[in-house]
Write an enzyme that holds these catalytic residues in place. Sequence first.
Site: not given
Length: 311
Positions: A138, A141-142
Site C-alpha cells: 500500500c 499507507c506507507d
Amino acid sequence: MHDLIIVGSGPAGLSAAVYAMRAGLDTLVIEKDPVSGGQILITYEVDNYLGLPGINGFDMGMKFREHADKLGAKFAEGTVTSIEKVSEGSDTKAPVYKVVTDQGEHEAKTVILATGASHNKLGIKGEEEFTGKGVSYCATCDGAFFRSKVAVVNGGGDVAVEDAIFLARGCSKVYLVHRRDELRAAKILQEELLSLENVEVIWDSVVEEVKGDNKVSAVTVKNVKTGETKDVDTDALFVAIGIHPLTEAFTGIADMDDNGYIIAGEDGATSTPGIFVAGDSRKKRLRQIVTAVADGANAVTAVQDFLVGKS
Ligand code: NAP
C-alpha cells in the site's frame, strides 16, 4: 430476521445499502474493518469516478459511508466465516440464511456478497520477512516512510503505475519493475509516469528476492528475456501485482470460477436462490469503483424482485 444482509462495506456494499434503505428493506451491513470503504481507503487519488475528479480514496469512502448512514443503514462488525441455509424457500416463502461471523450470527432472507478483493503476493524469498520493514502492498499507507529515499514498485497495472507516480512525489528515485515490455495501466497514467524524471522503468523483468539486514536494502531483479540478474539498491518494495477475490468463506454457497470469482450476471444472482454478489468478487470484465457501485444497485433490484410475494 432481516430481509437482506450485505457482507462487505466497500463501494458495492455501501451502494447496495443505499438502494436497500430506499427500497424499505430491513437491511444489515456486516463489515470486517471498523472503517468502511474497502480498497478505495488505500487509494491516494481516484480520477475516473464521474463528478468527483481527483478525489482522495479515503474521503470517497467516508462520503459513501455518510450516505448510507444518512438513510439509516445498520452496521455490524465481524468477519464472515460461513453462510448456512437454515430453511428452503418456496414460491411464497423466502429461504432463511444464517450468516456466521467471528462475532456472532445473523439471519436473513437474502444475502449480497460484496467482500471485494485483496492484493496478491509475489511469494519470493524475503517478501514475508521484510513485510513492514520495507516491503509494502500500500503506497498511500506507507509511502511517507520513504520520503527522499529509493523505492521499487513491482507491477504494470493501474495500481502499480499510480503507486509509482504517487511515490515519485516524495522519493528521490522510483524504479518500476514490470515483467513485459508494455504496461497494462490506462494510457493517461502511462504518459504521466513516463514524463517523470525520477522514475525509471525496468522492462521485461521480475523481482526474484528481497534482501536486507533489519530492513530492505536491495531487490534482485531478473530480466526474463536475457536471464540476467542484478541487485537494485532500494529502501522499499511496493508490490502491486493484482488482486484476488475474498470469497473463501463462500465456498459451497455460490458457484465460483477457478480463480474464486463468484459467477453471476449483471443482476448478481448466484447459483443459490437468495444469494447475490456485487463488486470486485463477481466474475466480470471491468473492476472499477463505478462498476462496483452499479453492481450494488443491480443486486438490490434483483433482491426486491426475489422477495416479491414471499413472506
Ligand atoms: P492488474 O490490472 O491485474 O495488474 C496487475 C499487474 O501485475 C499486471 O501488469 C501484471 O502483469 C503484473 N503481475 C501479475 N502477476 C505478477 C507476478 N507474479 N509477477 C510480476 N508481475 C505480475 O491489477 P491492479 O493494478 O492491482 O488493478 C486491479 C483492478 O483494479 C484492475 O481492474 C484495475 O483496472 C482496477 N483499478 C482501477 C483504478 C481506477 O479506476 N482508478 C485504480 C486502480 C486499480 P501483466 O501486465 O504482464 O499481466
